[in-house]
Design an enzyme around this catalytic site. Structure first.
Site, mmCIF file in Angstrom:
data_model
loop_
_atom_site.group_PDB
_atom_site.id
_atom_site.type_symbol
_atom_site.label_atom_id
_atom_site.label_comp_id
_atom_site.label_asym_id
_atom_site.label_seq_id
_atom_site.Cartn_x
_atom_site.Cartn_y
_atom_site.Cartn_z
ATOM 1 N N TRP A 94 -3.221 -2.539 -1.426
ATOM 2 C CA TRP A 94 -2.956 -3.968 -1.609
ATOM 3 C C TRP A 94 -3.799 -4.651 -0.537
ATOM 4 O O TRP A 94 -3.504 -4.548 0.644
ATOM 5 C CB TRP A 94 -1.473 -4.231 -1.399
ATOM 6 C CG TRP A 94 -0.980 -5.591 -1.759
ATOM 7 C CD1 TRP A 94 -0.539 -6.014 -2.975
ATOM 8 C CD2 TRP A 94 -0.822 -6.717 -0.885
ATOM 9 N NE1 TRP A 94 -0.139 -7.322 -2.907
ATOM 10 C CE2 TRP A 94 -0.299 -7.777 -1.648
ATOM 11 C CE3 TRP A 94 -1.089 -6.935 0.469
ATOM 12 C CZ2 TRP A 94 -0.036 -9.030 -1.096
ATOM 13 C CZ3 TRP A 94 -0.825 -8.188 1.015
ATOM 14 C CH2 TRP A 94 -0.294 -9.211 0.224
ATOM 15 N N ARG A 104 3.875 -0.619 -4.760
ATOM 16 C CA ARG A 104 3.658 -1.119 -3.402
ATOM 17 C C ARG A 104 2.246 -1.665 -3.208
ATOM 18 O O ARG A 104 1.941 -2.238 -2.163
ATOM 19 C CB ARG A 104 3.887 0.008 -2.399
ATOM 20 C CG ARG A 104 5.298 0.544 -2.420
ATOM 21 C CD ARG A 104 5.440 1.674 -1.465
ATOM 22 N NE ARG A 104 5.373 1.214 -0.097
ATOM 23 C CZ ARG A 104 6.409 1.143 0.713
ATOM 24 N NH1 ARG A 104 7.580 1.487 0.285
ATOM 25 N NH2 ARG A 104 6.266 0.727 1.945
ATOM 26 N N HIS A 148 16.002 -38.366 -4.464
ATOM 27 C CA HIS A 148 15.335 -38.704 -3.196
ATOM 28 C C HIS A 148 13.850 -38.354 -3.234
ATOM 29 O O HIS A 148 13.210 -38.280 -2.186
ATOM 30 C CB HIS A 148 16.027 -37.990 -2.034
ATOM 31 C CG HIS A 148 17.447 -38.434 -1.864
ATOM 32 N ND1 HIS A 148 17.777 -39.687 -1.405
ATOM 33 C CD2 HIS A 148 18.620 -37.813 -2.135
ATOM 34 C CE1 HIS A 148 19.097 -39.813 -1.382
ATOM 35 N NE2 HIS A 148 19.628 -38.686 -1.826
ATOM 36 N N GLU A 162 16.537 -18.873 -6.426
ATOM 37 C CA GLU A 162 16.205 -17.525 -6.886
ATOM 38 C C GLU A 162 15.642 -17.561 -8.315
ATOM 39 O O GLU A 162 14.714 -16.824 -8.644
ATOM 40 C CB GLU A 162 17.445 -16.620 -6.788
ATOM 41 C CG GLU A 162 17.289 -15.226 -7.370
ATOM 42 C CD GLU A 162 16.165 -14.384 -6.760
ATOM 43 O OE1 GLU A 162 15.551 -14.810 -5.771
ATOM 44 O OE2 GLU A 162 15.890 -13.308 -7.310
ATOM 45 N N LYS A 182 11.980 -16.151 -9.310
ATOM 46 C CA LYS A 182 11.743 -15.117 -10.329
ATOM 47 C C LYS A 182 10.695 -15.597 -11.321
ATOM 48 O O LYS A 182 9.789 -14.856 -11.672
ATOM 49 C CB LYS A 182 13.026 -14.763 -11.102
ATOM 50 C CG LYS A 182 14.036 -13.877 -10.428
ATOM 51 C CD LYS A 182 13.657 -12.438 -10.259
ATOM 52 C CE LYS A 182 12.934 -12.174 -8.979
ATOM 53 N NZ LYS A 182 13.656 -12.179 -7.744
ATOM 54 N N ASN A 224 -1.867 2.128 6.059
ATOM 55 C CA ASN A 224 -1.129 0.922 5.672
ATOM 56 C C ASN A 224 -0.931 0.099 6.939
ATOM 57 O O ASN A 224 -0.688 0.668 8.004
ATOM 58 C CB ASN A 224 0.259 1.256 5.132
ATOM 59 C CG ASN A 224 0.216 1.936 3.792
ATOM 60 O OD1 ASN A 224 -0.837 2.032 3.173
ATOM 61 N ND2 ASN A 224 1.364 2.422 3.358
ATOM 62 N N GLY A 225 -0.973 -1.211 6.814
ATOM 63 C CA GLY A 225 -0.762 -2.057 7.990
ATOM 64 C C GLY A 225 -2.019 -2.841 8.303
ATOM 65 O O GLY A 225 -2.948 -2.908 7.491
ATOM 66 N N LYS A 271 5.590 -4.687 -3.408
ATOM 67 C CA LYS A 271 7.040 -4.530 -3.324
ATOM 68 C C LYS A 271 7.551 -4.648 -1.887
ATOM 69 O O LYS A 271 8.513 -5.347 -1.626
ATOM 70 C CB LYS A 271 7.433 -3.183 -3.938
ATOM 71 C CG LYS A 271 8.926 -2.928 -3.999
ATOM 72 C CD LYS A 271 9.609 -3.902 -4.940
ATOM 73 C CE LYS A 271 11.103 -3.729 -4.985
ATOM 74 N NZ LYS A 271 11.754 -4.890 -5.618
ATOM 75 N N GLU A 291 7.128 -15.710 -9.664
ATOM 76 C CA GLU A 291 6.445 -14.474 -9.288
ATOM 77 C C GLU A 291 6.054 -13.612 -10.479
ATOM 78 O O GLU A 291 5.034 -12.926 -10.416
ATOM 79 C CB GLU A 291 7.205 -13.676 -8.225
ATOM 80 C CG GLU A 291 8.523 -13.102 -8.607
ATOM 81 C CD GLU A 291 9.196 -12.354 -7.445
ATOM 82 O OE1 GLU A 291 8.517 -11.805 -6.575
ATOM 83 O OE2 GLU A 291 10.432 -12.309 -7.440
ATOM 84 N N CYS A 296 0.848 -1.198 0.000
ATOM 85 C CA CYS A 296 0.000 0.000 0.000
ATOM 86 C C CYS A 296 0.884 1.248 0.000
ATOM 87 O O CYS A 296 1.983 1.244 0.528
ATOM 88 C CB CYS A 296 -0.938 0.083 1.184
ATOM 89 S SG CYS A 296 -2.011 -1.316 1.410
HETATM 90 C C1 AGP Z 1 11.680 -10.667 -4.683
HETATM 91 O O1 AGP Z 1 11.601 -10.806 -6.044
HETATM 92 C C2 AGP Z 1 10.410 -10.664 -3.975
HETATM 93 N N1 AGP Z 1 9.502 -9.705 -4.494
HETATM 94 C C3 AGP Z 1 10.450 -10.749 -2.461
HETATM 95 O O2 AGP Z 1 10.793 -12.069 -2.177
HETATM 96 C C4 AGP Z 1 11.392 -9.812 -1.675
HETATM 97 O O3 AGP Z 1 12.732 -10.108 -1.945
HETATM 98 C C5 AGP Z 1 11.084 -9.950 -0.170
HETATM 99 O O4 AGP Z 1 9.756 -9.590 0.060
HETATM 100 C C6 AGP Z 1 12.016 -9.149 0.714
HETATM 101 O O5 AGP Z 1 11.946 -7.789 0.453
HETATM 102 P P1 AGP Z 1 13.020 -6.797 1.057
HETATM 103 O O6 AGP Z 1 14.329 -7.117 0.425
HETATM 104 O O7 AGP Z 1 12.513 -5.433 0.693
HETATM 105 O O8 AGP Z 1 13.038 -7.024 2.529
#
Ligand code: AGP
Length: 606
Positions: free
Chosen positions: A72, A27, A504, A481, A485, A98-99, A601, A488, A2
């Site tokens: 969000w 965000r 396994h 990673e 990627k 927000n929160g 974000k 997401e 948000c």
């Molecule tokens: C990364 O592509 C993600 N969007 C997510 O995992 C992100 O890295 C995670 O939420 C941590 O965010 P930060 O680095 O702002 O703490």
């Protein structure tokens, strides 16, 4: 998670709020709204993007005081009604938040019993009604907000205006960021400096429990007990240009392409060719203290956690200190044993991830020594830790982390070099790492030149419902990673496994319909990795290999060959083709690359 923007000053608030919200859309982006004060409150809010909101804000939407929000959803589905701002029943108070308010259900029930009718399903609406009640009994909006916040359990960053006090806006923070922007006879507030940099670079970050009253000619900040606090403004070194796509189709591609420079900035002024060491003055630790640590524990969430796994490997290899990484979101809940001889490292691009922040606070409460690897200067985690390393990667706008991931890995290489050279890492090995780090930006340029070829591969693989990513030891966090990627931004299901674990269990999944992306660096594990490729191919699985040389044609259907660096630093380079693969797969599938569904974000809620 948000976005909030607030403005008070001589200009019309609406265009400033809309522009700010646009910059915060990364965000949160399921609904948006603005309210301005001009002989009463004027409200517009819609389900959808800020662009949809802009269409319903009339040209004559005048007023020099206003607040805005991009949402969000947490409580209640995305809808016009659930969009912020929320107004009190008498239309006097407007709130953006927000929160999460944990006791919203209980507060709502009490208000409903008193005859208040709710228009939304949100937790935020209780704030508007509670502040409206309190403002009748108190002399100031500030006092009414303070009193209301005392009854709240949970996290918030809020901005509040009162139609009957058009000369002020009150903002407050507890667990969700609020930054005050200082202008010339005008004041701003936002949940992120991104919304402010077009207007001012002078900012003040609120601490948890703080409240600020903004008037056009200045501001005052107060602790939770109403004591006034003194705040030194900070100059932000990011400008509005950092938040543009710079001619790229997406922020994500821009941020992937920026990595030669962002990485150079992370290293800048920190490498010493004479003693082959890294200078990390921000750690606030002398050599004796640095030598004293017997373990390193790294915490972070999502991609930050995976970069922490790369970091743990670097520290064990270069400094020979036992190191491991753990999701901060788990760590904070398991009552961790905090050891005085352990160096704790918290990683966060945004510096605002709530789980990571809460883990840091728990560590500090138990007397742990915590350093941060953070991109956003002055952010909550940066302020909470005992010292740290700033990435200087510039703002990362796309929801998927790319340049912050690689800069964090570089920061870990610097930390490992630093820890290693006060212990037993030889000058020769120190030199090898320093020289390897210096080669990274040029080698990334070479990988980026393969963009078109990787786009073709992405098209070829994107229509599979599921993909496997495998790597061994240094390659395993790279595989994790890569899968993250792809998931997401393309929504293609992806699993990451240590290559050694395939047989396994997950080997049962392998077949023509589930291709494998295999991370196969030219290191001491090359033969073992090639054997794994053979096992996958024997089950009819397709293989896209990412490594340093072409294997036997029988072992891989496709290969991305990248430049070789030192074995410890190779994971940083191996990450880049996987970013490009995910990006081009997402484009091929027509996804909303920079704002993938259901994600935000900065995750500033639990
Ligand atoms: C990364 O592509 C993600 N969007 C997510 O995992 C992100 O890295 C995670 O939420 C941590 O965010 P930060 O680095 O702002 O703490």
């Amino acid at each position: 998670m948000c976005g909030i923007v607030a403005y008070i000053g001589p200009k019309d608030a609406a265009p400033i709020l809309l522009e700010g919200l646009q910059r915060l859309e990364y965000r949160g982006y399921d609904s948006a709204g603005v309210v301005v004060s001009n002989k009463g409150l004027k409200l517009r809010k819609v389900k959808g993007r800020v662009a949809d909101l802009a269409k319903v804000v009339p040209a004559r939407f005048k007023g020099g005081l206003g607040i805005g929000h991009t949402r969000w959803a947490t409580h209640g589905v995305p809808s016009d009604e659930n969009a912020h701002p929320h107004l009190s029943a008498d239309q006097r108070i407007a709130v953006v938040h927000n929160g999460i308010i944990e006791n919203a259900g209980e507060l709502r029930a009490k208000l409903e019993a008193d005859g208040v009718e709710f228009l939304s399903e949100t937790d935020t609406e209780v704030l508007a009604h509670l502040i409206a009640h309190a403002v009748d009994e108190n002399d100031s909006l500030e006092e009414a907000v303070r009193k209301t916040l005392k009854s709240i359990v949970g996290t918030y960053g809020i901005a509040v205006i009162d139609a009957e006090r058009p000369g002020e806006v009150v903002v407050a923070r507890n667990g969700s960021p609020i930054v005050v922007g200082i202008g010339e006879k005008e004041m701003f507030a936002a949940s992120d400096v991104a919304a402010l940099v077009r207007y001012t670079r002078q900012v003040v970050h609120l601490e948890d429990g703080e409240l600020a009253v903004l008037k056009a000619d200045g501001f005052h900040t107060f602790a939770s007990d109403a004591r006034e606090t003194a705040k030194e403004p900070l100059t932000v070194d990011w400008d509005a240009g950092h938040y543009d796509t710079g001619g790229y189709e997406h922020y994500l591609l821009k941020e992937i392409s920026e990595q030669p420079e962002t990485m150079t900035r992370t290293m800048s002024g920190r490498l010493d060719e004479r003693f082959h060491v890294a200078h990390l003055g921000g750690l606030n630790m002398d050599a004796r203290e640095t030598r004293g640590f017997r373990r390193v524990k790294i915490i972070g969430c999502g991609s930050a956690y995976y970069s922490g796994q790369i970091g743990a490997q670097l520290i064990e290899e270069l400094a020979r200190i036992p190191a491991d990484a753990e999701p901060a979101s788990e760590f904070r809940y398991r009552n961790p044993v905090v050891d005085p001889d352990t160096l704790y490292v918290a990683i966060s691009q945004s510096g605002e991830t709530y789980d990571t922040l809460a883990a840091v606070q728990e560590l500090k409460r138990k007397g742990g020594r915590v350093i941060g690897i953070v991109n956003a200067v002055g952010s909550a985690i940066a302020r909470e830790v005992d010292g740290g390393i700033y990435l200087h990667a510039g703002p990362e706008v796309s929801v998927a982390s790319t340049k912050a991931f690689t800069s964090t890995s570089v920061a870990f290489a610097l930390l490992a070099l630093h820890l290693g050279r006060v212990r037993d890492l030889s000058p020769a090995d120190g030199r090898r790492i320093v020289e390897g780090l210096r080669r990274l930006p040029g080698q990334i340029e070479q990988i980026l030149e393969q963009g078109e070829a990787i786009a073709e591969l992405a098209k070829k693989y994107a229509d599979h419902p599921s993909m496997m990513f495998v790597g061994r030891v240094r390659g395993y966090p790279v595989a994790r990673e890569g899968a993250q990627k792809l998931k997401e931004i393309s929504y293609v299901h992806a699993e990451a496994y240590p290559a050694s674990e395939l047989k396994h269990g997950p080997l049962a999944l392998i077949g023509p319909e589930m291709p494998t992306v295999a991370i196969v660096p030219d290191d001491e594990l090359l033969d073992k990795n090639l054997t794994t490729l053979g096992e996958i191919r024997a089950r009819g699985g397709r293989v896209l290999m990412v490594g340093h040389r072409e294997p036997d044609a029988k072992l891989a259907d496709d290969v991305i060959v990248i430049p070789k660096n030192e074995i410890e630093l190779d994971p940083i380079l191996l990450t880049i083709p996987l970013q490009l693969l995910a990006y081009h797969a997402a484009v091929a599938l027509g996804r909303d690359v920079d704002k993938p569904r259901n994600l935000a974000k900065s995750v500033t809620v639990e």
